[in-house]
Design a protein around this motif. Structure first.
Motif, PDB file in Angstrom:
ATOM      1  N   GLY A  35      -6.569   2.710  -9.775  1.00  0.00           N
ATOM      2  CA  GLY A  35      -5.707   3.277  -8.744  1.00  0.00           C
ATOM      3  C   GLY A  35      -6.179   4.591  -8.162  1.00  0.00           C
ATOM      4  N   ILE A  36      -6.638   5.488  -9.017  1.00  0.00           N
ATOM      5  CA  ILE A  36      -7.057   6.804  -8.521  1.00  0.00           C
ATOM      6  C   ILE A  36      -8.252   6.668  -7.582  1.00  0.00           C
ATOM      7  CG2 ILE A  36      -8.550   7.359 -10.483  1.00  0.00           C
ATOM      8  CD1 ILE A  36      -6.228   9.845  -8.776  1.00  0.00           C
ATOM      9  N   TRP A  37      -9.165   5.760  -7.913  1.00  0.00           N
ATOM     10  CA  TRP A  37     -10.366   5.596  -7.080  1.00  0.00           C
ATOM     11  C   TRP A  37     -10.034   4.924  -5.749  1.00  0.00           C
ATOM     12  CZ3 TRP A  37     -13.106   8.867  -9.394  1.00  0.00           C
ATOM     13  CH2 TRP A  37     -13.065   8.971 -10.768  1.00  0.00           C
ATOM     14  N   LEU A  38      -9.143   3.959  -5.790  1.00  0.00           N
ATOM     15  CA  LEU A  38      -8.714   3.317  -4.544  1.00  0.00           C
ATOM     16  C   LEU A  38      -7.933   4.301  -3.673  1.00  0.00           C
ATOM     17  CD1 LEU A  38      -7.607  -0.096  -6.027  1.00  0.00           C
ATOM     18  CD2 LEU A  38      -9.505   0.285  -4.464  1.00  0.00           C
ATOM     19  N   ALA A  39      -7.090   5.117  -4.293  1.00  0.00           N
ATOM     20  CA  ALA A  39      -6.320   6.103  -3.533  1.00  0.00           C
ATOM     21  C   ALA A  39      -7.241   7.124  -2.874  1.00  0.00           C
ATOM     22  CB  ALA A  39      -5.309   6.795  -4.441  1.00  0.00           C
ATOM     23  N   ILE A  40      -8.243   7.565  -3.601  1.00  0.00           N
ATOM     24  CA  ILE A  40      -9.195   8.530  -3.030  1.00  0.00           C
ATOM     25  C   ILE A  40      -9.919   7.927  -1.836  1.00  0.00           C
ATOM     26  CG2 ILE A  40     -11.380   9.722  -3.482  1.00  0.00           C
ATOM     27  CD1 ILE A  40     -10.303  10.265  -6.330  1.00  0.00           C
ATOM     28  N   HIS A  89      -8.836   5.544   0.176  1.00  0.00           N
ATOM     29  CA  HIS A  89      -7.907   5.436   1.305  1.00  0.00           C
ATOM     30  C   HIS A  89      -7.592   6.811   1.900  1.00  0.00           C
ATOM     31  CE1 HIS A  89      -7.066   1.191   1.500  1.00  0.00           C
ATOM     32  NE2 HIS A  89      -6.816   1.134   0.202  1.00  0.00           N
ATOM     33  N   ILE A  90      -7.519   7.835   1.071  1.00  0.00           N
ATOM     34  CA  ILE A  90      -7.271   9.184   1.591  1.00  0.00           C
ATOM     35  C   ILE A  90      -8.447   9.658   2.438  1.00  0.00           C
ATOM     36  CG2 ILE A  90      -7.048  11.615   0.910  1.00  0.00           C
ATOM     37  CD1 ILE A  90      -5.277  10.605  -1.419  1.00  0.00           C
ATOM     38  N   ILE A  91      -9.660   9.420   1.982  1.00  0.00           N
ATOM     39  CA  ILE A  91     -10.842   9.808   2.762  1.00  0.00           C
ATOM     40  C   ILE A  91     -10.870   9.062   4.096  1.00  0.00           C
ATOM     41  CG2 ILE A  91     -13.362   9.648   2.833  1.00  0.00           C
ATOM     42  CD1 ILE A  91     -13.315  10.258  -0.200  1.00  0.00           C
ATOM     43  N   ALA A  92     -10.586   7.767   4.067  1.00  0.00           N
ATOM     44  CA  ALA A  92     -10.546   6.994   5.315  1.00  0.00           C
ATOM     45  C   ALA A  92      -9.433   7.494   6.227  1.00  0.00           C
ATOM     46  CB  ALA A  92     -10.362   5.511   5.011  1.00  0.00           C
ATOM     47  N   GLY A  93      -8.270   7.824   5.655  1.00  0.00           N
ATOM     48  CA  GLY A  93      -7.149   8.323   6.451  1.00  0.00           C
ATOM     49  C   GLY A  93      -7.448   9.654   7.110  1.00  0.00           C
ATOM     50  N   HIS A 112      -3.583   4.218   6.231  1.00  0.00           N
ATOM     51  CA  HIS A 112      -4.397   4.420   5.032  1.00  0.00           C
ATOM     52  C   HIS A 112      -3.666   5.299   4.018  1.00  0.00           C
ATOM     53  CE1 HIS A 112      -8.225   2.402   5.456  1.00  0.00           C
ATOM     54  NE2 HIS A 112      -8.280   2.749   6.730  1.00  0.00           N
ATOM     55  N   PHE A 113      -2.914   6.284   4.487  1.00  0.00           N
ATOM     56  CA  PHE A 113      -2.150   7.124   3.559  1.00  0.00           C
ATOM     57  C   PHE A 113      -1.068   6.304   2.854  1.00  0.00           C
ATOM     58  CE2 PHE A 113      -3.219  10.868   6.510  1.00  0.00           C
ATOM     59  CZ  PHE A 113      -4.407  11.096   5.840  1.00  0.00           C
ATOM     60  N   ARG A 114      -0.441   5.376   3.571  1.00  0.00           N
ATOM     61  CA  ARG A 114       0.548   4.493   2.935  1.00  0.00           C
ATOM     62  C   ARG A 114      -0.118   3.606   1.886  1.00  0.00           C
ATOM     63  NH1 ARG A 114       3.180   1.498   7.656  1.00  0.00           N
ATOM     64  NH2 ARG A 114       3.950   0.188   5.988  1.00  0.00           N
ATOM     65  N   LEU A 115      -1.317   3.129   2.181  1.00  0.00           N
ATOM     66  CA  LEU A 115      -2.049   2.322   1.206  1.00  0.00           C
ATOM     67  C   LEU A 115      -2.465   3.159  -0.001  1.00  0.00           C
ATOM     68  CD1 LEU A 115      -4.244   0.120   3.542  1.00  0.00           C
ATOM     69  CD2 LEU A 115      -2.551  -0.688   1.917  1.00  0.00           C
ATOM     70  N   ALA A 116      -2.778   4.429   0.221  1.00  0.00           N
ATOM     71  CA  ALA A 116      -3.115   5.306  -0.903  1.00  0.00           C
ATOM     72  C   ALA A 116      -1.926   5.477  -1.828  1.00  0.00           C
ATOM     73  CB  ALA A 116      -3.593   6.668  -0.391  1.00  0.00           C
ATOM     74  N   GLY A 117      -0.731   5.566  -1.277  1.00  0.00           N
ATOM     75  CA  GLY A 117       0.467   5.664  -2.108  1.00  0.00           C
ATOM     76  C   GLY A 117       0.711   4.410  -2.921  1.00  0.00           C
ATOM     77  N   VAL A 118       0.382   3.274  -2.361  1.00  0.00           N
ATOM     78  CA  VAL A 118       0.565   2.001  -3.054  1.00  0.00           C
ATOM     79  C   VAL A 118      -0.422   1.864  -4.208  1.00  0.00           C
ATOM     80  CG1 VAL A 118       0.365  -0.499  -2.751  1.00  0.00           C
ATOM     81  CG2 VAL A 118       1.484   0.869  -1.030  1.00  0.00           C
TER      82      VAL A 118
END
Length: 128
Positions: free
Chosen positions: A83-88, A90-94, A110-116
């Motif tokens: 999760g942490i790696w996927l969130a990072i 998505h945050i970078i893409a956002g 992308h920020f919504r996907l990072a929260g998920v």
């Protein structure tokens, strides 16, 4: 408007890439018996990642469904392992998409996907 945003997101905003990566992750996790619940959650999120506009992910308890025992522990393991790696990512893409005015709605997706990415188990995609 939602249909147009979803089409633009899928083609230009990273939707197709996010969808492919979540599907790949789901297939990879479903190889083992222990990973099957995580794989199923990844497949649910893949559908949300492909077309996020007009939908939201909510906890299944809010829909009146019972939560499976151990979901909290499984989400904790998910955060540490994936999760942490996927969130990072998505945050970078956002952030990179928010640098342009046209990309701001896609950046927020992308920020919504990072929260998920922090708790995918026990979530359901519903229309807004």
């Amino acid at each position: 408007m939602i249909l147009l945003l979803n089409i633009l997101w899928f083609i230009f905003g990273g939707g197709i890439l996010a969808w492919i990566l979540w599907i790949f992750l789901g297939c990879l996790l479903s190889i083992t018996i222990i990973g099957i619940p995580f794989g199923l959650a990844a497949f649910r999120i893949a559908g949300f990642a492909a077309f996020p506009f007009g939908k939201e992910l909510v906890d299944s308890r809010a829909l009146g469904e019972k939560r499976i025992t151990g979901t909290g522990l499984a989400n904790f393991l998910w955060i540490i392992l994936a999760g942490i790696w996927l969130a990072i990512s998505h945050i970078i893409a956002g952030v990179s998409l928010c640098l342009t005015i046209i990309g701001i709605p896609f950046g927020f997706a992308h920020f919504r996907l990072a929260g998920v990415c922090f708790a995918p188990l026990g979530k359901k995609s519903i229309p807004k």
